[in-house]
Scaffold this active site. Sequence first.
Site, mmCIF file in Angstrom:
data_model
loop_
_atom_site.group_PDB
_atom_site.id
_atom_site.type_symbol
_atom_site.label_atom_id
_atom_site.label_comp_id
_atom_site.label_asym_id
_atom_site.label_seq_id
_atom_site.Cartn_x
_atom_site.Cartn_y
_atom_site.Cartn_z
ATOM 1 N N ALA A 69 0.820 -1.139 0.014
ATOM 2 C CA ALA A 69 -0.019 0.061 -0.076
ATOM 3 C C ALA A 69 1.068 1.171 0.022
ATOM 4 C CB ALA A 69 -1.109 -0.137 1.378
ATOM 5 N N ILE A 70 1.778 1.282 -1.143
ATOM 6 C CA ILE A 70 2.806 2.341 -1.026
ATOM 7 C C ILE A 70 2.148 3.807 -1.377
ATOM 8 C CG2 ILE A 70 4.858 3.268 -2.064
ATOM 9 C CD1 ILE A 70 5.343 0.746 -0.501
ATOM 10 N N CYS A 128 -5.711 4.326 -9.925
ATOM 11 C CA CYS A 128 -5.622 5.548 -9.001
ATOM 12 C C CYS A 128 -6.998 5.785 -8.599
ATOM 13 C CB CYS A 128 -4.844 6.796 -9.574
ATOM 14 S SG CYS A 128 -3.466 6.422 -10.233
#
Length: 300
Positions: A69-70, A128
Site C-alpha cells: 500500500a505504497i 488511482c
Amino acid sequence: MNLSVDIAGVTMKNPVTTGSGTFGSGEEFSEFVDLSKLGAVTTKGVANVPWPGNPVPRVAEVYGGMLNAIGLQNPGIDVFVERDIPYLKKAGATIIVNVCGKSEKDYLEVVERLADQPVDLLEINVSCPNVKEGGIAFGQDPRALYDITKAVKAKAKQPIIMKLSPNVTDITEMAKAAVDAGSDALSLINTLTGMKIDIERRDFVLANKTGGMSGPAIKPVAVRMVYQVANAVDVPIIGMGGISTAEDALEFIMAGATAVSVGTANFINPATTLEVVDGIKTYMERHQINDINELIGCVK
C-alpha cells in the site's frame, strides 16, 4: 533468432519489461541489470506533483506473494524529467513511463509535459482513485475508463497503454472500453486487492488496511485475464502478474501477450528480468522456434 516484438509501433528488442513500482525508475537496479538488454524499462508511477504515499507499515509478506500500500509515492514529473529520463537514455533503455493521477487534469499535465521528451510509450495507471467520483478507481468503471483514455489519447504524443485493474466483474468489458476510446495497447493485470490481519495485535498489518497483492499466487488469474482480453480486442497486450521464470512468461505469451512484465520477483532476485530473457531464448532453441511472434496467442 528473433526476440523482438512490436508494441504500438515501438520495437522492443525482446518481450521483457519491468513491472511499474518494482524497479524504481531504472537506476536503482542498474548495478544488477544492464538496462539496454531489456525489452524496455517501465518506470514507477509519475504524477504531476510529488506524492508522499501512504503511512507505514505499507508492505507485508503473504503466502505466495506480498501486499503493498505504497500509495504511488514519487518525486513528481519535474524530478523525473530532469533526473530519470536522461539516465535511462544514457543507459540505452527503451522507456515506458507509468503515469498516475487523481483527476483527469492530473493525468493530462503529466502527459503534456512528456510530449516533447524522448520516451517511447506511456502506461496509464487507472487504478488511482478518482477523487471527483468519491474515490473509485478510474479502471473500475467502464465509462470513467473510456473518458480518461479518450482524454489522454487526445493529448499524448506517444502511444498509450492503459493498465487494467483486475478488481472488476468483467475484464473484457474494461478492455473494450479502453480500446474503443483509442488505447494503443493494454497492460494487465494490476494488483488484486487484499488484506492481512495480525491476530496477536488484533489489528491490520497495513496502515491502509488493504493493499495490492502481487506475486506468484496471482499468476493463474492474470494468465486467464490476458487470454480473455487477447480474444476480445485486437491490440498488443503486456501481460504481468506473478512472473518469476521464463516458463511463467511463456504462459502469458502463449495466452496472447505480446510482451511481459516482471514485477515482485525483482525484490527477490534483482536479475530476474535477464534470466527470463535467457530462458525464453533457451526454450526457443530447444523447440527450434526462430521468431518469438510465432508463440504469441498460440494457445486457443
